[in-house]
Design a protein around this motif. Structure first.
Motif, short mmCIF file in Angstrom:
data_model
loop_
_atom_site.label_atom_id
_atom_site.label_comp_id
_atom_site.label_asym_id
_atom_site.label_seq_id
_atom_site.Cartn_x
_atom_site.Cartn_y
_atom_site.Cartn_z
N SER A 52 0.87 -1.19 0.00
CA SER A 52 0.00 0.00 0.00
C SER A 52 0.90 1.24 0.00
CB SER A 52 -0.89 0.01 1.25
OG SER A 52 -0.10 0.19 2.41
N ARG A 53 0.40 2.34 -0.58
CA ARG A 53 1.18 3.56 -0.63
C ARG A 53 0.58 4.59 0.33
NH1 ARG A 53 5.28 4.82 -3.62
NH2 ARG A 53 5.82 7.02 -3.54
N SER A 54 1.43 5.26 1.10
CA SER A 54 0.95 6.32 2.01
C SER A 54 1.81 7.55 1.81
CB SER A 54 1.04 5.86 3.47
OG SER A 54 0.17 4.79 3.71
N SER A 55 1.25 8.70 2.16
CA SER A 55 2.04 9.93 2.09
C SER A 55 1.80 10.78 3.33
CB SER A 55 1.73 10.71 0.82
OG SER A 55 0.44 11.24 0.90
N VAL A 56 2.82 11.54 3.68
CA VAL A 56 2.80 12.40 4.87
C VAL A 56 3.23 13.78 4.41
CG1 VAL A 56 3.80 12.77 7.16
CG2 VAL A 56 3.60 10.45 6.27
N GLU A 57 2.52 14.82 4.85
CA GLU A 57 2.95 16.16 4.46
C GLU A 57 2.92 17.08 5.67
OE1 GLU A 57 0.82 17.81 1.16
OE2 GLU A 57 2.03 19.64 1.15
N PHE A 58 3.97 17.84 5.83
CA PHE A 58 4.02 18.87 6.87
C PHE A 58 4.08 20.20 6.15
CE2 PHE A 58 6.44 21.53 9.97
CZ PHE A 58 5.56 21.44 11.04
N VAL A 59 3.11 21.08 6.44
CA VAL A 59 2.98 22.34 5.70
C VAL A 59 3.02 23.52 6.66
CG1 VAL A 59 1.54 23.64 4.08
CG2 VAL A 59 1.44 21.15 4.08
N LEU A 60 3.74 24.55 6.29
CA LEU A 60 3.71 25.79 7.07
C LEU A 60 3.28 26.94 6.17
CD1 LEU A 60 7.04 25.57 9.13
CD2 LEU A 60 4.71 25.12 9.92
N GLU A 61 2.39 27.78 6.65
CA GLU A 61 2.00 29.01 5.95
C GLU A 61 2.19 30.14 6.94
OE1 GLU A 61 -2.00 28.44 4.54
OE2 GLU A 61 -1.41 26.65 3.40
N LEU A 62 3.20 30.94 6.73
CA LEU A 62 3.62 31.90 7.75
C LEU A 62 3.41 33.33 7.28
CD1 LEU A 62 7.05 30.15 8.54
CD2 LEU A 62 4.78 29.61 9.47
N GLU A 63 2.60 34.05 8.01
CA GLU A 63 2.42 35.46 7.68
C GLU A 63 3.69 36.24 8.02
OE1 GLU A 63 -1.30 36.89 9.26
OE2 GLU A 63 -0.69 38.97 8.94
N SER A 64 4.37 35.79 9.07
CA SER A 64 5.63 36.43 9.46
C SER A 64 6.68 35.36 9.76
CB SER A 64 5.42 37.30 10.71
OG SER A 64 6.68 37.60 11.30
#
Ligand SMILES: NC(=O)C1=CN([C@@H]2O[C@H](COP(=O)(O)OP(=O)(O)OC[C@H]3O[C@@H](n4cnc5c(N)ncnc54)[C@H](OP(=O)(O)O)[C@@H]3O)[C@@H](O)[C@H]2O)C=CC1
Ligand SMILES: N[C@@H](CCCC(=O)C(=O)O)C(=O)O
Length: 324
Positions: free
Chosen positions: A261-273
């Protein structure tokens, strides 16, 4: 083990973008007191007590953790080991290629002083590093890519400003959006950091210096030489009008096969500053540094070596009940 309640006496060295954000966030912590700011300048326009950087060692007995808010390009390599001999420190050193050397230098200096040196906190290095290790450990054969931006890199902007002749300068990191889509689909094997990003610099300088500045920036090892880098020369007015914000962010994308089976992990940052978020990470790791020192630990630590509960002002028992 429970995290023992303690009031942490904190101080800052270097009062630029990061230093100002750290000052603001230390004041918001329930368990930290801000003792003062050390600077190479005497007038900083803050009501926090300001002391000359050269006198810092005289205050060592009054400070549990010193936040090194200095530039990575030249300040940290030149000054951080000196501070680590006198203080438990936490830095955001971001020249990835040289972090193993920085670790060794800070480890020796911190041990000499009986201190802890928490190195390369922030988000990359820092929280992205943690997520690269965590996510890749889950897959026997992980496919992993890191993307930054679009946003203002403080480290690259600091490196630009250290070039002789540069009066003002910023750098934006721009990712290839198609490469992000490919990586999310598990097709990132051929994508490298250098192929997936371009770097755009905006500089204010005398015209006579333009050619030398462009050459110095585009050939700078680690920060710019491996990348497609463009240098734009602009006026003070345009700089003032168009280049005051410091947003940033990015993705760590990891995927792989788990026995069919295939899995994916994502860590995302959206930074105003960028500086506010980097400071948030640095302050949390500063808490961990002070606690490790209070436990009798010495030497350098990276974010990979710190148990998460040490970052939080909330007691371990409560974290187990609330978050586990
Ligand atoms: N790991 C991560 O995720 C991240 C790391 N960082 C790191 O943070 C570092 C610092 O970034 P940033 O705070 O934006 O850099 P700045 O250029 O704003 O500040 C760097 C130093 O320059 C001096 N300085 C600041 N303003 C002035 C001024 N007006 N005149 C003269 N000197 C000044 C200050 O020292 P003094 O007070 O002694 O004069 C300060 O410590 C970067 O190099 C980067 O490596 C940043 C973001 C993310
Ligand atoms: N160290 C960076 C944060 C990570 C983003 C990055 O490395 C880049 O934009 O190139 C910074 O100084 O802002």
């Amino acid at each position: 083990m429970s995290s023992s309640p303690m009031t942490i006496r904190a101080a800052i060295v270097g009062y630029g973008n990061l230093g100002k954000s750290v000052e603001k966030l230390i004041r918001a912590q329930p368990d930290m007191d801000l003792v003062g700011i050390f600077s190479r300048r005497s007038e900083l326009g803050t009501d926090t007590p300001v002391f000359p950087a050269a006198s810092a060692a005289d205050h060592a007995q009054d400070i549990d953790v010193l936040f090194l808010c200095l530039g990575s390009a030249t300040d940290i390599p030149e000054q951080a080991p000196g501070y680590a001999r006198h203080f438990t420190t936490v830095d955001t050193y971001d020249n990835h290629h040289l972090i193993p050397d920085h670790y060794a230098t800070m480890d020796a200096a911190a041990r000499q002083g009986g201190n802890v040196a928490m190195i390369s906190t922030g988000w990359d290095p820092g929280l992205f590093s943690l997520n690269r290790t965590l996510a890749s450990a889950l897959f026997p054969d992980a496919q992993q890519n890191t993307f930054w931006g679009k946003g203002l890199s403080q480290g690259h902007s600091d490196a630009v400003r250290r070039v002789p002749g540069v009066r003002r300068g910023v750098q934006y990191t721009i990712p290839n959006e198609e490469a992000i889509v490919e990586a999310k689909a598990g097709r990132g094997a051929e994508i490298s950091a250098t192929s997936a990003h371009v770097r755009e610099c905006y500089v204010v300088a005398d015209e006579a210096d333009h050619a030398a500045i462009r050459e110095a920036i585009t050939t700078m090892p680690d920060y710019f030489a491996p990348y497609d880098t463009t240098v734009h020369f602009i006026s003070d007015e345009v700089f003032e009008r168009d280049h005051q914000g410091m947003p940033h962010g990015g993705h760590v994308v990891t995927s792989g096969d788990l026995g069919g089976s295939r899995s994916s992990v994502e860590f995302v940052l959206e930074l105003e500053s960028n500086p506010d978020f980097t400071a948030a990470s640095q302050v949390a790791y500063g808490r961990a540094a002070a606690r490790l020192k209070a436990e009798g630990k010495t030497g350098a630590f990276t974010v990979l070596e710190v148990a998460p509960y040490l970052l939080s002002p909330v007691a371990l028992e409560e974290l187990i009940r609330r978050d586990v």
